[in-house]
Design an enzyme around this catalytic site. Sequence first.
Site, PDB file in Angstrom:
ATOM      1  N   GLY A   1       0.138   3.612   5.058  1.00 29.75           N
ATOM      2  CA  GLY A   1       0.969   4.770   4.758  1.00 29.75           C
ATOM      3  C   GLY A   1       0.134   5.957   4.313  1.00 29.75           C
ATOM      4  O   GLY A   1      -1.096   5.956   4.426  1.00 29.75           O
TER       5      GLY A   1
ATOM      6  N   GLU B   1      -8.564   0.805   1.218  1.00 32.93           N
ATOM      7  CA  GLU B   1      -7.846   1.343   2.374  1.00 32.93           C
ATOM      8  C   GLU B   1      -8.794   2.100   3.301  1.00 32.93           C
ATOM      9  O   GLU B   1      -8.707   1.983   4.522  1.00 32.93           O
ATOM     10  CB  GLU B   1      -6.713   2.248   1.900  1.00 32.93           C
ATOM     11  CG  GLU B   1      -5.567   1.479   1.242  1.00 32.93           C
ATOM     12  CD  GLU B   1      -4.557   2.375   0.557  1.00 32.93           C
ATOM     13  OE1 GLU B   1      -3.451   1.883   0.270  1.00 32.93           O
ATOM     14  OE2 GLU B   1      -4.863   3.546   0.293  1.00 32.93           O
TER      15      GLU B   1
END
Length: 204
Positions: free
Chosen positions: A81, A102
């Site tokens: 996201g 991430e």
Amino acid sequence: MDVEQEKRAAAEAAAELVEDGMAVGLGTGSTVAFLLPALAARRLSIRCVATSVRTEVAARELGLQVESFDRLERLDLAIDGADQITPDRWVIKGGGAAHTREKVVAAAADRFVVIASSDKLVDALRPPVPLELLRFGCAATLRRVAPAELRDVPPSPDGNVIADYLGEIADPRELAARFAAEAGVVEHGLFPPELIADVIVGGR
């Protein structure tokens, strides 16, 4: 669509990109929470790497095979996201304090896909920019990256301190270079356009 429906639509569209036999990086956050069951429902034979303990636990509960990243040299696809996305695909991530992992996962993937609801689209990036800092010398590092403040959250998955840069973002690339050159900054939440292959926005 409302925001939650948009998140679900983006996540389900991204799940369709996954093919049997792939190694897949799984991000962290509320949109990825919709991705995991959509991916599990496809019953593919895939190997997954999770960017946070929360994602790992949720993925395993759904029957997805999650492995240590130490066992994989590369990923076919990573899906995550975003907190903000500009028209030229600069992205801010790290609201969930997992931006270092991430970014490592995104960089290791042949294709990094960002999924989001339309409220994450912005004309220009604005603060805060998440930072992961070494605990050693943290006060001195904070002074050098000012204006910034510590976030009242648990440590990162790797035991480091989470902070937020609160200053202007006139030039994202220049600011990213500043953070990258600063001793004590483990990673920052600015993701450059060249890292991102696709952006899927629910309802678009």
